[in-house]
Design an enzyme around this catalytic site. Structure first.
Site, PDB file in Angstrom:
ATOM      1  N   PHE A   1     -15.499   4.954  24.632  1.00  0.00           N
ATOM      2  CA  PHE A   1     -15.060   5.582  23.378  1.00  0.00           C
ATOM      3  C   PHE A   1     -14.561   4.554  22.370  1.00  0.00           C
ATOM      4  CE2 PHE A   1     -13.962   8.809  26.749  1.00  0.00           C
ATOM      5  CZ  PHE A   1     -15.087   9.585  26.548  1.00  0.00           C
TER       6      PHE A   1
ATOM      7  N   GLY B   1     -23.411  10.916  18.932  1.00  0.00           N
ATOM      8  CA  GLY B   1     -22.245  10.886  19.824  1.00  0.00           C
ATOM      9  C   GLY B   1     -20.927  10.900  19.090  1.00  0.00           C
ATOM     10  N   GLU B   2     -20.914  10.411  17.864  1.00  0.00           N
ATOM     11  CA  GLU B   2     -19.676  10.437  17.094  1.00  0.00           C
ATOM     12  C   GLU B   2     -19.677  11.589  16.103  1.00  0.00           C
ATOM     13  OE1 GLU B   2     -18.208   5.933  17.590  1.00  0.00           O
ATOM     14  OE2 GLU B   2     -19.125   6.365  15.678  1.00  0.00           O
TER      15      GLU B   2
ATOM     16  N   GLY C   1     -26.063   3.008  18.944  1.00  0.00           N
ATOM     17  CA  GLY C   1     -26.750   2.544  20.143  1.00  0.00           C
ATOM     18  C   GLY C   1     -28.108   3.185  20.376  1.00  0.00           C
ATOM     19  N   ALA C   2     -28.188   4.482  20.246  1.00  0.00           N
ATOM     20  CA  ALA C   2     -29.413   5.185  20.649  1.00  0.00           C
ATOM     21  C   ALA C   2     -30.601   4.757  19.793  1.00  0.00           C
ATOM     22  CB  ALA C   2     -29.210   6.694  20.569  1.00  0.00           C
TER      23      ALA C   2
ATOM     24  N   PRO D   1     -32.698  15.908  24.056  1.00  0.00           N
ATOM     25  CA  PRO D   1     -31.790  17.000  23.680  1.00  0.00           C
ATOM     26  C   PRO D   1     -30.722  17.305  24.723  1.00  0.00           C
ATOM     27  CG  PRO D   1     -34.071  17.577  23.216  1.00  0.00           C
ATOM     28  CD  PRO D   1     -34.106  16.282  23.970  1.00  0.00           C
TER      29      PRO D   1
END
Ligand SMILES: Cc1cc2nc3c(=O)[nH]c(=O)nc-3n(C[C@H](O)[C@H](O)[C@H](O)COP(=O)(O)OP(=O)(O)OC[C@H]3O[C@@H](n4cnc5c(N)ncnc54)[C@H](O)[C@@H]3O)c2cc1C
Ligand code: SF4
Lengths: 735, 316
Positions: free
Chosen positions: A245, A694-695, A514-515, A622
């Site tokens: 995190f 993610g954020e 990142g992704a 997904p």
């Protein structure tokens, strides 16, 4: 490969593997406990000794004396490292305070010694025998009392502290409808499950560190800098990370002290930070005080938008960039934002999931709810009315994709928003006061250069190597999906190796970059591998089709592995970026809806339902993306209702430094959650056409909950977390 | 953690004899509290006497129609016992409101009564704390004390007792049975079991060193509606901000005990006479003389409102 024009059709668009809900390829290792985390890597180096960290008992001052006699004489003790005997140490680029303090002490639980012993128990017992006398200094620990002395911080990552467009003061003063309020967000702890942990071993002057880290290349650099050795002599390996995190973006005391302990004890040393150190030794999300002013016409058009934020940090630290989203989220001709930074002697602040936007939206999205109420407007309609398709500070820059309105509308529909009473405190379910809230979600998209190496063997298996990390997000899987799609393979023909600094340098895990970034790097390497394969098979690279484990071209077909029949084929490349993000503003959007119940008697608040609708480019997996978003929603619910590092303003530390005192949501707090992803591709981000989620998932959640609490009770709380003591005095009288 | 020696005993007499041989030793039952405290060197016994396998793990009927609960009965077993659920529902509900399933599987009846405060300064050996280090001061006073006591506290200590089980037991008029180092047995009503902090907050109960709890007895069931309402910031796995345990009879009379407000489960029998007049009147009696800090004053209205909710629920 350079990415400087928007992507056109490419092999990823086939979506045979990418875009499909896919189980984690590392899932079985994790669910069977066989994925080795840093502290459990018993096999990587023989004869590991144990280090236990001693933390400072004061927040600010000096070590007057340190007596090691008893500790040194304790059973099993091999070495004790302190600033006095560690030799000259540098400071990394990313940490603010020294990772080994003394004689000056910069914050509570700053590491001041490491005791190395044969067993963990011996090291811990001996650590308690290190006798330290302190000379306490005067520290500053109270943000609210430090606003006057706060300074304008220098730009960080190219972002200026202030921005101004038009005439904010005049427009706000003249606006018929105004909101002017202050909001308070507390310090937050990352509180990930796996504490910081490292095993260090020296071979001559070469150091290997098995650790838990999000950003391998940054951390190699900072280790080298701290120890004063060449980067080439540092190897980091972090294949599994039990949550970060943002707390593991940088090296911490465990890494540096393991290295120093191993040097002193002349054998490998492992160090994990004790749980209490997670709160006062490592960074946290800094508290903010925010003032928001919104001016609107009677019809609800925002004409003035102002957002100021104050936060604190140790000398040399940076601000919490809580005003960032306000520069981009809503239209309005007259604008101002400002960040101010106070010097505080609390532990250092730094990035935690969606730094800036997470606390910024906690404030902004309550303010918008307040504006809607003053206008007598539906808060969904108000947000839609003030949508902008261009950067409001620089209108020549369009958003590459912006489906905020769609997120809001679809969400309203699915959530049953129409059933919400606009007037607060109207809905009752037995003893529960029930309310609904909404907030916009916004988080910028960042792309970073990222490299990967791919190897093809004769059995047709492709192995990907990159120093990218998987911090529980699902990176292993999306990288495998990317390579499988590019090479025309099923997932089980792809092997992914991550987290080793011996691999090509990736973008790492942080800032939800990142992704998209790391898969784009794999894409680039696979393009090269495809060319190499075609060449090897004597096919034309431009029309070779890769599918079902075969390569086809000009009526010929060959198994992919044939290209490696006389030796492995290896390709490596790095995705780099032009300046598309200067032309286009790339951001991710969403809408959060929440329903809460508030016990009319006790004021206890319980979330009942949550929904997130996200528009964030192509969703690579997904299933993993949904996990990211529901995890983020959970964290957002925690921020709304319970998470707060309690500051002792006399002694200068976070008092609730364990997981009993720092409450995060448990299962019983998290009821029904739903996530909807809009079908979107963003060709300006990379050939993957993806962004981060993610954020985004945490951004706005807390405000949606806060607005629901208001809708349920009619009590507006602007001071997070919203605990029952803040409601109690204003709840309906009891009979 | 300091190193220590360890022995396991088979009978209560062996346990107390072991203590006589090693004064300063500690009994260990489930270990869910003691071990945590030892790791942090808040407790530093040189010797542990493991009493967890004593055959004090039965729940039996007493001659006068009550229950005798062995000191080593696990919280899980006690909460799920059919007689407890039928006749002492308050106890069962209080137990399952505490800790987690895993902890309740280990935690014992005696250990639960003797668990120590959750004051965060007590847990941080760098901070002054009169309970942990007599005479060092109380960091909670003037510090972070949102969770602290509003009744019965002293200038030396404002900690609360964290047990949920004890609140129910106090309302149920429980009696603690013990045997001391000399083999002498005694029965201590829970109402007189805990010591007010006064100037000596490190002395928490009337137990003598080495005195072993063997059982807790409950008098015959009193009927009524049993409600335990634990108020907390998150829905589970958190200590009480406050809790209300109540037994309410059809005629409106009853009993009330509170958790999270003082150094012991808080019950004022005289205040219970006000039950028919409602929560306000009862709370006034229960919390008479309350002293609050800047952070915990909310507990007073919270008790009253929670009790009002409990009474409304009892009326159905
Ligand atoms: C994370 C966490 C959450 C928790 N949440 C709650 C909660 O919400 N509500 C709640 O009520 N409790 C809660 N607890 C506390 C839990 O109930 C206690 O830890 C447990 O009841 C202690 O029982 P034990 O048998 O493990 O005691 P131990 O740890 O073995 O012993 C505790 C003390 O009792 C003494 N002792 C034990 N047996 C005897 C005996 N027969 N005679 C004399 N002395 C004895 C020991 O010497 C020691 O001093 C929580 C604990 C944890 C760790
Ligand atoms: S309240 Fe009691 S336990 Fe807490 S610091 Fe003060 S003396 Fe110690």
């Amino acid at each position: 490969m350079k990415f400087d024009t928007p992507a056109t059709t490419n092999p990823i668009d086939q979506l045979k593997v990418v875009g499909k809900p896919t189980n984690r390829i590392d899932g079985p290792l994790k669910t069977t406990g066989t994925a080795p985390y840093a502290y459990e890597r018993h096999d990587v180096a023989a004869n590991q000794a144990y280090g236990y960290v001693v933390g400072s008992a004061i927040a600010k001052g000096r070590i007057a004396s340190m007596n090691l006699e008893d500790a040194e004489a304790a059973p099993g003790v091999l070495a004790i490292v302190t600033a006095a005997n560690a030799g000259k140490l540098g400071k990394g680029d990313f940490n603010t305070a020294k990772l080994l303090g003394g004689p000056a002490v910069d914050h509570y639980h700053q590491a001041i010694a490491l005791v190395v012993a044969e067993s963990f128990e011996q090291a811990r017992a001996a650590a308690a025998l290190v006798r330290v006398e302190y000379a306490r200094g005067k520290g500053n620990f109270d943000l609210a009392k430090s606003l006057d002395g706060a300074i304008k911080p220098p730009p960080s990552f190219g972002t200026e502290a202030d921005s101004a467009v038009g005439n904010f003061a005049g427009a706000f003063a003249g606006a018929p409808v105004q909101v002017d309020a202050r909001y308070f967000t507390p310090d937050h702890a990352h509180a990930m499950m796996e504490p910081h942990a490292s095993i260090a071993a020296w071979e001559g002057d070469k150091l290997t560190l098995w650790t838990s880290n999000q950003m391998i290349a940054w951390s190699v650099g900072d280790m080298a800098k701290t120890l004063g050795i060449p980067k080439e002599n540092v190897r980091l390996d972090s294949p599994y990370v039990g949550g970060g995190f943002g707390g593991k973006l940088f090296i911490r005391a465990d890494a540096v002290l393991a290295a120093l302990g191993a040097r002193a004890a002349k054998r490998p040393v492992k160090v994990a930070l004790p749980r209490a150190f997670m709160f006062n030794n490592t960074p946290h999300r800094p508290a903010t005080i925010q003032r928001i002013r919104l001016g609107a016409t009677a019809e609800g058009k925002i004409t003035a938008i102002g957002h100021e934020s104050w936060s604190g940090d140790l000398p040399g630290g940076g601000p919490e960039t809580a005003v960032g989203q306000t520069r981009l989220l809503y239209a309005g001709e007259n604008r101002m934002t400002a960040m101010r930074l106070a010097v505080l002697d609390l532990p250092e602040g730094n990035a935690m999931r969606a730094p800036g936007e997470a606390p910024g939206l906690m404030a902004l999205e309550i303010a918008v709810d307040e504006l809607a109420e003053k206008l007598g407007m539906d808060p969904v309609a108000l947000r839609i009315l003030n949508d902008t398709q261009v950067d409001p500070e620089k209108p020549e820059r369009r958003f590459s994709q912006r489906q905020l309105n769609e997120c809001l509308q679809i969400g309203a529909d699915k959530f049953g928003w129409a059933k919400r009473s606009a007037k607060p405190a109207q809905t009752r379910d037995g003893r529960w006061l029930v309310g609904m809230g909404v907030a916009a979600a916004f988080r910028n998209n960042i792309n970073g250069p990222s490299a990967a190496r791919v190897r093809l063997d004769k059995s047709g298996v492709v192995t990907v190597e990159t120093d990218m990390t998987d911090i529980g997000t699902g990176t292993y899987t999306i990288i495998a999906q990317t390579a499988a799609e590019m090479m025309g393979l099923p997932l089980d023909k792809v092997v992914v190796k991550l987290g080793d600094s011996a691999f090509p340098v990736s973008a790492g895990s942080g800032g939800q970059w990142g992704a998209n970034s790391s898969t784009a790097g794999v894409y680039a390497a696979c393009v090269k591998l495809r060319e190499a394969v075609a060449q090897k098979l004597g096919m034309n690279p431009s029309d070779a089709a890769f599918a079902d484990g075969k390569v086809r071209s000009g009526g010929r077909s060959a198994a992919l592995g044939e290209a490696a029949a006389d030796g492995e084929l290896v390709a490596e490349d790095r995705m780099e970026y032009g300046d598309l993000e200067k032309t286009y503003q790339q951001s991710t959007f969403g809408a959060h809806y929440a329903e809460v119940g508030v016990d009319a008697m006790t004021g206890e608040i319980r979330v009942r339902r949550m929904l997130a609708v996200c528009a964030a480019g192509r969703i690579l997996n997904p299933k993993a993306a949904r996990s990211q978003v529901i995890g983020a929603m959970t964290m957002g619910a925690g921020a709304a209702l319970m998470e707060e590092l309690a500051v002792d303003k006399r002694f200068g530390f976070f008092v609730n430094h364990d997981l009993a005192g720092y409450e995060v949501p448990v299962h019983a707090d998290i009821p029904h959650q739903e996530v909807i992803f809009l079908d979107e591709t963003d060709p300006t981000t990379s050939p993957m056409k993806a962004k981060g989620v993610g954020e985004l998932g945490i951004c706005g959640v807390a405000a949606a909950v806060a607005n629901a609490v208001y809708n349920a009770t009619g009590v507006r709380v602007r001071n997070y977390p919203i605990t029952l003591d803040k409601l109690l005095g204003e709840l309906p009288d009891i009979a | 953690m300091k190193s220590f020696t360890y022995e396991r005993v088979a009978t209560p007499a062996a346990a107390t004899a072991a203590f006589a041989r090693a004064p300063g030793a500690r009994f260990i039952a489930g270990g869910t509290n003691l071990l945590d405290l030892m790791k942090l060197e808040i407790e530093t016994p040189a010797h542990l006497i493991d009493v967890s396998r004593l055959s004090l793990d039965k729940i039996e009927k007493t001659d006068d129609g009550g229950l005798r609960i062995g000191a080593m009965v696990r919280n899980t077993d006690l909460a799920s016992d059919a007689r407890v659920r039928r006749d002492y529902g308050l106890l069962s509900r209080a137990l399952v409101a505490g800790a987690s399933g895993q902890l309740r599987n280990k935690a014992t009846t005696a250990g639960n009564l003797l668990q120590r405060t959750r004051c965060p300064y007590f847990y941080d050996t760098n901070q002054p704390c009169n309970k942990r280090r007599p005479g060092s001061g109380c960091a909670a006073i003037g510090g972070f004390n949102r969770l602290h006591a509003v009744v019965g506290a002293s200038e030396a200590c404002i900690a609360t007792h964290p047990s949920d089980m004890a609140v129910a037991m106090r309302a149920l008029d429980a009696v603690v049975e013990t045997v001391d180092a000399a083999g002498k047995a005694r029965a201590i009503p829970l109402s007189g079991f805990y010591r007010a902090p006064g100037a000596t907050p490190h002395l928490e109960t009337v137990l003598a060193p080495g005195e072993l709890i063997t059982a807790v007895t409950l008098p015959r069931p009193v009927g009524g509606t049993h409600i335990y309402h634990k108020v907390r910031d998150r829905a589970s796995y958190a200590f009480a901000l406050i809790s209300v345990g109540a037994i309410v009879q059809k005629d409106g009379s009853g009993r009330v005990a509170l958790g999270g407000v003082g150094y012991q489960p808080w019950r004022v029998e005289a205040a219970e006479a006000e039950l028919p007049r409602g929560a306000k009147a009862v709370t006034a009696g229960l919390l008479a003389g309350a002293k609050t800090t800047h952070e915990n004053a909310y507990k007073l209205p919270l008790v009253e409102r929670t009790l009002a909710g409990v009474l409304a629920q009892a009326r159905g």
